[in-house]
Enzyme design. Structure first.
Site, PDB file in Angstrom:
ATOM      1  N   THR A 108      43.018  45.859  27.464  1.00 38.57           N
ATOM      2  CA  THR A 108      42.019  45.714  28.532  1.00 38.57           C
ATOM      3  C   THR A 108      41.573  47.099  28.986  1.00 38.57           C
ATOM      4  O   THR A 108      42.387  47.901  29.450  1.00 38.57           O
ATOM      5  CB  THR A 108      42.619  44.937  29.713  1.00 38.57           C
ATOM      6  OG1 THR A 108      43.020  43.656  29.227  1.00 38.57           O
ATOM      7  CG2 THR A 108      41.613  44.759  30.843  1.00 38.57           C
ATOM      8  N   GLU A 155      41.350  40.012  24.872  1.00 38.25           N
ATOM      9  CA  GLU A 155      42.307  38.930  24.639  1.00 38.25           C
ATOM     10  C   GLU A 155      42.437  38.097  25.903  1.00 38.25           C
ATOM     11  O   GLU A 155      42.463  38.641  27.000  1.00 38.25           O
ATOM     12  CB  GLU A 155      43.665  39.567  24.276  1.00 38.25           C
ATOM     13  CG  GLU A 155      44.661  38.596  23.762  1.00 38.25           C
ATOM     14  CD  GLU A 155      44.056  37.641  22.762  1.00 38.25           C
ATOM     15  OE1 GLU A 155      43.717  38.077  21.662  1.00 38.25           O
ATOM     16  OE2 GLU A 155      43.915  36.437  23.072  1.00 38.25           O
ATOM     17  N   PHE A 156      42.508  36.786  25.753  1.00 36.64           N
ATOM     18  CA  PHE A 156      42.627  35.918  26.926  1.00 36.64           C
ATOM     19  C   PHE A 156      43.949  35.160  26.913  1.00 36.64           C
ATOM     20  O   PHE A 156      44.071  34.100  27.512  1.00 36.64           O
ATOM     21  CB  PHE A 156      41.438  34.956  26.998  1.00 36.64           C
ATOM     22  CG  PHE A 156      40.120  35.674  27.084  1.00 36.64           C
ATOM     23  CD1 PHE A 156      39.738  36.318  28.252  1.00 36.64           C
ATOM     24  CD2 PHE A 156      39.274  35.765  25.980  1.00 36.64           C
ATOM     25  CE1 PHE A 156      38.536  37.016  28.336  1.00 36.64           C
ATOM     26  CE2 PHE A 156      38.070  36.451  26.055  1.00 36.64           C
ATOM     27  CZ  PHE A 156      37.698  37.085  27.233  1.00 36.64           C
ATOM     28  N   GLU A 194      50.923  35.172  28.905  1.00 35.61           N
ATOM     29  CA  GLU A 194      52.336  35.284  28.543  1.00 35.61           C
ATOM     30  C   GLU A 194      52.946  33.893  28.716  1.00 35.61           C
ATOM     31  O   GLU A 194      52.598  33.165  29.638  1.00 35.61           O
ATOM     32  CB  GLU A 194      53.040  36.295  29.443  1.00 35.61           C
ATOM     33  CG  GLU A 194      52.594  37.708  29.151  1.00 35.61           C
ATOM     34  CD  GLU A 194      53.325  38.745  29.999  1.00 35.61           C
ATOM     35  OE1 GLU A 194      54.397  38.451  30.534  1.00 35.61           O
ATOM     36  OE2 GLU A 194      52.790  39.860  30.122  1.00 35.61           O
ATOM     37  N   LEU A 231      44.662  26.362  40.330  1.00 39.15           N
ATOM     38  CA  LEU A 231      44.637  25.943  41.732  1.00 39.15           C
ATOM     39  C   LEU A 231      46.047  25.619  42.207  1.00 39.15           C
ATOM     40  O   LEU A 231      46.225  24.841  43.142  1.00 39.15           O
ATOM     41  CB  LEU A 231      43.720  24.728  41.912  1.00 39.15           C
ATOM     42  CG  LEU A 231      42.217  24.990  41.805  1.00 39.15           C
ATOM     43  CD1 LEU A 231      41.423  23.725  42.130  1.00 39.15           C
ATOM     44  CD2 LEU A 231      41.766  26.125  42.725  1.00 39.15           C
ATOM     45  N   GLY A 250      51.066  37.702  40.125  1.00 38.75           N
ATOM     46  CA  GLY A 250      51.703  38.939  39.680  1.00 38.75           C
ATOM     47  C   GLY A 250      51.453  39.106  38.197  1.00 38.75           C
ATOM     48  O   GLY A 250      50.494  38.571  37.648  1.00 38.75           O
ATOM     49  N   CYS A 269      48.710  41.788  34.341  1.00 37.05           N
ATOM     50  CA  CYS A 269      47.247  41.745  34.193  1.00 37.05           C
ATOM     51  C   CYS A 269      46.496  41.601  35.504  1.00 37.05           C
ATOM     52  O   CYS A 269      45.728  42.491  35.865  1.00 37.05           O
ATOM     53  CB  CYS A 269      46.870  40.610  33.245  1.00 37.05           C
ATOM     54  SG  CYS A 269      47.691  40.732  31.662  1.00 37.05           S
TER      55      CYS A 269
HETATM   56  C1  UGA Z   1      46.410  36.324  32.520  1.00 40.67           C
HETATM   57  C2  UGA Z   1      45.247  35.424  32.108  1.00 40.67           C
HETATM   58  O1  UGA Z   1      45.529  34.071  32.430  1.00 40.67           O
HETATM   59  C3  UGA Z   1      44.975  35.537  30.613  1.00 40.67           C
HETATM   60  O2  UGA Z   1      43.820  34.780  30.296  1.00 40.67           O
HETATM   61  C4  UGA Z   1      44.723  37.003  30.264  1.00 40.67           C
HETATM   62  O3  UGA Z   1      44.540  37.175  28.878  1.00 40.67           O
HETATM   63  C5  UGA Z   1      45.933  37.828  30.683  1.00 40.67           C
HETATM   64  O4  UGA Z   1      46.136  37.674  32.106  1.00 40.67           O
HETATM   65  C6  UGA Z   1      45.652  39.258  30.330  1.00 40.67           C
HETATM   66  O5  UGA Z   1      44.724  39.823  30.913  1.00 40.67           O
HETATM   67  O6  UGA Z   1      46.261  39.789  29.396  1.00 40.67           O
HETATM   68  P1  UGA Z   1      49.084  36.126  32.454  1.00 40.67           P
HETATM   69  O7  UGA Z   1      49.098  37.358  33.295  1.00 40.67           O
HETATM   70  O8  UGA Z   1      49.980  36.049  31.268  1.00 40.67           O
HETATM   71  O9  UGA Z   1      47.595  35.846  31.882  1.00 40.67           O
HETATM   72  O10 UGA Z   1      49.479  34.921  33.396  1.00 40.67           O
HETATM   73  P2  UGA Z   1      48.770  33.722  34.174  1.00 40.67           P
HETATM   74  O11 UGA Z   1      49.279  32.457  33.642  1.00 40.67           O
HETATM   75  O12 UGA Z   1      47.306  33.871  34.226  1.00 40.67           O
HETATM   76  O13 UGA Z   1      49.369  33.931  35.637  1.00 40.67           O
HETATM   77  C7  UGA Z   1      49.090  35.103  36.391  1.00 40.67           C
HETATM   78  C8  UGA Z   1      49.684  34.987  37.776  1.00 40.67           C
HETATM   79  O14 UGA Z   1      49.009  33.998  38.550  1.00 40.67           O
HETATM   80  C9  UGA Z   1      51.151  34.578  37.794  1.00 40.67           C
HETATM   81  O15 UGA Z   1      51.806  35.286  38.805  1.00 40.67           O
HETATM   82  C10 UGA Z   1      51.107  33.102  38.119  1.00 40.67           C
HETATM   83  O16 UGA Z   1      52.270  32.626  38.734  1.00 40.67           O
HETATM   84  C11 UGA Z   1      49.931  33.056  39.074  1.00 40.67           C
HETATM   85  N1  UGA Z   1      49.270  31.742  39.137  1.00 40.67           N
HETATM   86  C12 UGA Z   1      48.636  31.244  38.058  1.00 40.67           C
HETATM   87  C13 UGA Z   1      49.284  31.027  40.333  1.00 40.67           C
HETATM   88  O17 UGA Z   1      49.872  31.468  41.350  1.00 40.67           O
HETATM   89  N2  UGA Z   1      48.635  29.830  40.393  1.00 40.67           N
HETATM   90  C14 UGA Z   1      47.976  29.317  39.326  1.00 40.67           C
HETATM   91  O18 UGA Z   1      47.385  28.204  39.458  1.00 40.67           O
HETATM   92  C15 UGA Z   1      47.978  30.029  38.131  1.00 40.67           C
END
Ligand code: UGA
Length: 462
Positions: free
Chosen positions: A121, A150-151, A154, A252, A259, A262
């Protein structure tokens, strides 16, 4: 095709393994040779479901090789992916030095007309700067640099790579775009849309996408707070708004704030880009402050509602920033635990996978390898990560081991009524307390939103 991947982190390894599964010959280089040695024996430095097994199988087939020589890795490659880290700097910008140094390393050994792809990124304009850097070093402008953000998330990295909602390819010339379209044919043939755009747009898309997803989380966390003050139930409110197809249900889920490696970093970099370019991203600026404050506010709630201002013991379940990863970068636990410690609380912590990583970043914590042991003698148990292991906790056993009785369920894993039935006081996020819900169930069959429970409202207003 012959592919080289520079940087064996989450994105690099997932990219390498998935492309090796699609009949490409993939070589991976990383600056850390001990990491490469382990990888060559099929051992992964990170926990990512399915990735280790897929790595071993690709190694056995010979489709994937790890190499400690960057020249050997890239010299016959048709496409070179740069997947090195872009860590945050103190002022909110990102550190592009690893990208620049990787570009310098590969510039001379590349065969003519190789396509270099930045998957890390990076801020808008980076691809063009890297293309200039390589051209200066080679004294020729035959190498093109594309952006292919990349989307993947983890915890579901391989599935996200192989079944994405879309593939974004940023290229500033048709040949480069065509080469990448060919690489992704196994995926686009299944109906996945490939958006072909400029490098600058692709770079902006990545940041805007992460910023928007983070906004959804920040928004639902604010609405959850409103529910707490008005005795609403965030689960039903989120369900109700998510049924509108324009909004959707994903991202949501309220929680202790986002955290990971990313969202926090990318929102800060996006805000900085806005400021630097005369287009302040006001929503994102507010979101960043809200997300930081949220952790401090939740820590205060634990102290107040758990009657812990004078110290005591608290079990923290969940150190990873989300489930199915051992990654603790910017995890809520790293912010909340020090707040509790400052108030004299002794923290007993558990996580199924992330203890080793958290140990390096937190001190004076009792590390336990079983959640029940963490709860032993604790006045309160705080759930910070939505691991399935915690969803299955035996509440009766937990209640027996604790010295107090409050369960702070900051991922809303439990049914409040069930928790109350086991003699525990339930404090979730944006939802009514167990007592009121049970009252409601007996009156209205559980189909209506619970009436105001004064004790729950008091906890959340504290
Ligand atoms: C995120 C994006 O979802 C990916 O699309 C992107 O590729 C990636 O960053 C990146 O830029 O490399 P990631 O950081 O692995 O992926 O995790 P997420 O599943 O998106 O969660 C991020 C944070 O949001 C976590 O702390 C999670 O607990 C929190 N979260 C997520 C919530 O509090 N509520 C939700 O509904 C979803």
């Amino acid at each position: 095709m012959k592919i080289a991947v520079i940087g064996a982190g989450y994105v690099g390894l997932t990219t390498a393994v998935c492309l090796a599964q699609q009949d490409n010959a993939v070589r991976v280089y990383d600056i850390d040779s001990s990491r490469l040695e382990k990888l060559a024996t099929g051992k992964l430095p990170i926990f990512e479901p399915g990735l280790e097994k897929a790595t071993r199988s690709a190694l056995m087939r010979g489709a994937l090789k790890f190499s400690s020589s960057v020249e050997e890795c890239v010299r016959s490659a048709d496409i070179v992916f740069l997947t090195v880290g872009t860590p945050p700097l103190a002022d909110g910008q990102i550190d592009l030095s690893f990208i620049r140094s990787a570009a310098r390393q590969i510039a001379l050994p590349l065969k003519p007309a190789t396509v270099v792809v930045i998957k890390s990124t990076v801020t808008a304009g980076t691809c063009r700067k890297i293309a200039d850097l390589i051209a200066r070093k080679r004294k020729a402008a035959d190498i093109t640099v594309a952006s292919n953000p990349e989307f993947l998330r983890e915890g579901s990295a391989m599935a996200d790579f192989l079944n994405p909602d879309r593939i974004v390819v940023g290229a500033d010339d048709p040949r480069t775009a065509a080469i990448l379209a060919k690489l992704y044919r196994p995926i686009t043939l299944r109906g996945v849309r490939l958006l072909s755009t400029s490098t600058r747009n692709a770079e902006l898309i990545k940041y805007a996408a992460n910023a928007f997803l983070a906004l959804k989380i920040g928004f639902i966390n604010d609405v959850a707070e409103l529910c707490e003050h008005m005795d609403g139930d965030i689960a039903e409110v989120a369900e109700g708004i998510g049924l509108d197809k324009r909004i959707g249900h994903s991202f949501l889920a309220p929680g202790p704030g986002f955290g990971g490696s990313c969202f926090p970093k990318d929102t800060r970099a996006f805000a900085m880009t806005g400021r630097q370019n005369g287009a302040p991203q006001r929503l994102i600026e507010t979101l960043i402050a809200q997300n930081d404050e949220r952790k401090a506010r939740l820590a205060s709630r634990i102290l107040n509602a758990g009657s812990l201002s004078g110290g005591g013991k608290v079990a923290v379940l969940g150190l990873a920033f989300k489930a199915n990863t051992d990654d603790v970068r910017e995890s809520p636990a790293l912010a909340i635990i020090p707040h509790l410690q400052k108030a004299g609380v002794r923290v007993r912590a558990h996580d199924p996978k992330a203890i080793a990583n958290a140990r390096d970043l937190l001190s004076d914590v009792d590390w336990l390898d079983c959640p029940y042991e963490a709860a032993r003698g604790a006045q309160a148990v705080v759930i910070l990560t939505e691991w399935d292991d915690y969803r299955c906790l035996q509440l009766r056993r937990l209640a027996r081991l604790m010295s107090g009785s409050t369960l702070f369920d900051f991922r809303n894993l439990f049914d409040p009524a069930e928790v109350a039935e086991h003699g525990l006081r339930y404090v979730g996020i944006g939802r009514p307390a167990a007592a009121s819900r049970r009252r409601l169930k007996s009156r209205a069959g559980g189909h209506m939103v619970a009436p105001l429970d004064k004790s729950a409202a008091a906890i959340w207003q504290s």
